[in-house]
Write a protein that holds these residues in place. Structure first.
Motif, PDB file in Angstrom:
ATOM      1  N   PRO A  93      -7.577 -20.781 -10.655  1.00  0.00           N
ATOM      2  CA  PRO A  93      -8.495 -21.808 -11.129  1.00  0.00           C
ATOM      3  C   PRO A  93      -9.350 -21.619 -12.398  1.00  0.00           C
ATOM      4  CG  PRO A  93      -9.676 -20.874  -9.229  1.00  0.00           C
ATOM      5  CD  PRO A  93      -8.371 -20.165  -9.572  1.00  0.00           C
ATOM      6  N   LEU A  94      -8.703 -21.486 -13.549  1.00  0.00           N
ATOM      7  CA  LEU A  94      -9.161 -21.049 -14.641  1.00  0.00           C
ATOM      8  C   LEU A  94     -10.401 -21.984 -15.172  1.00  0.00           C
ATOM      9  CD1 LEU A  94      -6.643 -19.498 -17.106  1.00  0.00           C
ATOM     10  CD2 LEU A  94      -7.974 -18.248 -15.124  1.00  0.00           C
ATOM     11  N   ALA A  95      -9.765 -23.473 -14.930  1.00  0.00           N
ATOM     12  CA  ALA A  95     -10.650 -24.542 -15.373  1.00  0.00           C
ATOM     13  C   ALA A  95     -11.756 -25.021 -13.884  1.00  0.00           C
ATOM     14  CB  ALA A  95      -9.797 -25.799 -15.613  1.00  0.00           C
ATOM     15  N   VAL A  96     -11.524 -24.333 -12.908  1.00  0.00           N
ATOM     16  CA  VAL A  96     -12.589 -24.222 -11.709  1.00  0.00           C
ATOM     17  C   VAL A  96     -12.270 -25.609 -10.894  1.00  0.00           C
ATOM     18  CG1 VAL A  96     -14.852 -24.382 -11.110  1.00  0.00           C
ATOM     19  CG2 VAL A  96     -14.063 -22.588 -12.765  1.00  0.00           C
ATOM     20  N   TRP A  97     -12.362 -26.814 -11.400  1.00  0.00           N
ATOM     21  CA  TRP A  97     -12.820 -27.966 -10.750  1.00  0.00           C
ATOM     22  C   TRP A  97     -11.804 -28.357  -9.524  1.00  0.00           C
ATOM     23  CZ3 TRP A  97     -17.808 -28.638 -10.770  1.00  0.00           C
ATOM     24  CH2 TRP A  97     -18.650 -28.197 -11.937  1.00  0.00           C
ATOM     25  N   TYR A  98     -10.659 -28.451 -10.047  1.00  0.00           N
ATOM     26  CA  TYR A  98      -9.356 -29.084  -9.111  1.00  0.00           C
ATOM     27  C   TYR A  98      -8.630 -27.848  -8.154  1.00  0.00           C
ATOM     28  CZ  TYR A  98     -10.626 -33.618 -11.128  1.00  0.00           C
ATOM     29  OH  TYR A  98     -11.143 -34.806 -11.528  1.00  0.00           O
ATOM     30  N   PRO A  99      -8.705 -28.027  -7.121  1.00  0.00           N
ATOM     31  CA  PRO A  99      -7.783 -27.275  -6.352  1.00  0.00           C
ATOM     32  C   PRO A  99      -6.268 -27.582  -6.749  1.00  0.00           C
ATOM     33  CG  PRO A  99      -9.237 -28.231  -4.789  1.00  0.00           C
ATOM     34  CD  PRO A  99      -9.363 -29.041  -6.174  1.00  0.00           C
ATOM     35  N   TYR A 100      -5.530 -26.653  -7.098  1.00  0.00           N
ATOM     36  CA  TYR A 100      -4.083 -26.742  -7.719  1.00  0.00           C
ATOM     37  C   TYR A 100      -3.331 -27.525  -6.526  1.00  0.00           C
ATOM     38  CZ  TYR A 100       0.359 -26.245  -9.855  1.00  0.00           C
ATOM     39  OH  TYR A 100       1.627 -26.445 -10.338  1.00  0.00           O
ATOM     40  N   SER A 101      -3.575 -27.151  -5.401  1.00  0.00           N
ATOM     41  CA  SER A 101      -2.498 -27.868  -4.505  1.00  0.00           C
ATOM     42  C   SER A 101      -2.907 -29.191  -4.157  1.00  0.00           C
ATOM     43  CB  SER A 101      -2.652 -26.933  -3.274  1.00  0.00           C
ATOM     44  OG  SER A 101      -3.875 -26.876  -2.696  1.00  0.00           O
ATOM     45  N   LEU A 102      -4.140 -29.671  -4.361  1.00  0.00           N
ATOM     46  CA  LEU A 102      -4.443 -31.153  -4.122  1.00  0.00           C
ATOM     47  C   LEU A 102      -4.111 -31.906  -5.448  1.00  0.00           C
ATOM     48  CD1 LEU A 102      -6.380 -33.165  -2.736  1.00  0.00           C
ATOM     49  CD2 LEU A 102      -8.199 -32.586  -3.964  1.00  0.00           C
ATOM     50  N   TYR A 103      -4.243 -31.311  -6.556  1.00  0.00           N
ATOM     51  CA  TYR A 103      -3.690 -32.039  -7.840  1.00  0.00           C
ATOM     52  C   TYR A 103      -2.216 -32.001  -7.649  1.00  0.00           C
ATOM     53  CZ  TYR A 103      -1.900 -32.244 -12.671  1.00  0.00           C
ATOM     54  OH  TYR A 103      -1.320 -32.747 -13.763  1.00  0.00           O
TER      55      TYR A 103
END
Length: 316
Positions: A93-103
């Motif tokens: 999560p380099l950009a922190v805010w969004y969990p990748y699996s949720l995105y």
């Protein structure tokens, strides 16, 4: 599922898919190395004092926004045939805010053209149901209208989007839906470790990384989606073609050719411009003239003006 303009178009795309570059996806592998290597390299030059943080910050913002474009590419089945490996490559999560699996989950749900832009169905809609719009207090309407401008999308788009995500998660937990709880726990733990490591390795305060790097990066990434969809009767007329310049095409990995991407979601990013050029006039007709002459056009026309109304016209 791929959607071709005609049989000749299908054969042309098949020839692209059979190409050595497509089979190996070496441009995507180079992109992965450039983004992660660039991010770590920037941390290192800040650590040793070769570059002041104030000078490095815009480069960090670009790298984090670029990383979000990479995540989009990876969730569409690149650069390998193994979904678990592609997900692992995009997970940090380099950009922190969004969990990748949720995105990943929400974006794949977005790829249903027949319900694009419809509030409550399309998870990436920029519209509000007419009934809800009528009930919104004035300050919330002002926020929605502001987010429909380019400057507003950069400045208040990130907090509105993150707040909506958090509220959605809280409502799910309140209903007793704990399916995503492990995902949130993992994401929170990894973000805490990342921020702690960035602070101790490079001397970049966790709050600075959050507010001065990842927040603007999210705002920059959201420029692409300012007006890539509109509420139109025909599903394909809802999807834009943005004939952006080279720099913005590279930042967004050619996803500005958005109708081409929706028609051919499995086609890798480096082939989207060629696929568009092959059928440029056909695509311009297919989207009902929803063609934008670059992000400079959006800046000139919609820096302070709304692209359209947040109220979805088909829900009245």
């Amino acid at each position: 599922m791929a959607e071709y303009i005609d049989a000749d178009h299908a054969r042309e795309i098949a020839s692209l898919e059979a190409h050595f570059v497509t089979r190996t996806e070496w441009p995507t592998w180079m992109l992965i190395a450039a983004i992660y290597g660039g991010w770590f390299g920037m941390l290192t030059v800040v650590r040793v004092g070769y570059l002041p943080l104030a000078v490095a910050t815009p480069l960090f913002i670009l790298l984090c926004a670029w990383h979000m474009s990479l995540q989009h590419e990876l969730l569409h089945g690149h650069p390998t045939r193994h979904a678990w490996l592609n997900m692992l490559l995009g997970w940090p999560p380099l950009a922190v805010w969004y969990p990748y699996s949720l995105y990943r989950e929400s974006h794949l749900a977005h790829h249903r053209d027949e319900v694009l832009t419809v509030p409550g169905i399309d998870p990436e809609t920029n519209y509000v149901h007419a009934e809800r719009w009528a009930r919104l207090p004035g300050w919330q309407r002002a926020l929605w209208l502001t987010r429909k401008t380019l400057i507003g999308r950069i400045v208040i788009g990130p907090p509105m989007s993150v707040a909506a995500m958090i509220v959605g998660a809280a409502k799910a937990f309140a209903r007793g839906d704990w399916r995503h709880a492990p995902m949130w726990f993992r994401h929170g733990a990894v973000v805490a470790l990342l921020l702690n490591w960035v602070q101790h390795y490079a001397g970049i305060s966790w709050w600075y990384y959050l507010l001065a790097i990842t927040w603007p990066a999210l705002g920059l990434a959201m420029v692409r989606s300012l007006y890539e969809h509109r509420a139109a009767a025909h599903p394909k007329a809802r999807i834009a073609i943005n004939e952006a310049g080279l720099a913005m095409r590279l930042l967004f990995l050619n996803n500005n050719f958005h109708l081409v991407h929706h028609d051919l979601p499995a086609l890798p990013w480096f082939h989207l411009p060629r696929a568009y050029r092959m059928r440029r006039e056909a695509y311009r007709q297919k989207c009902g003239g929803f063609v934008i002459g670059g992000y400079g056009v959006l800046l000139r026309h919609y820096a302070w003006r709304t692209t359209d109304t947040p109220e979805h016209p088909a829900t009245g």
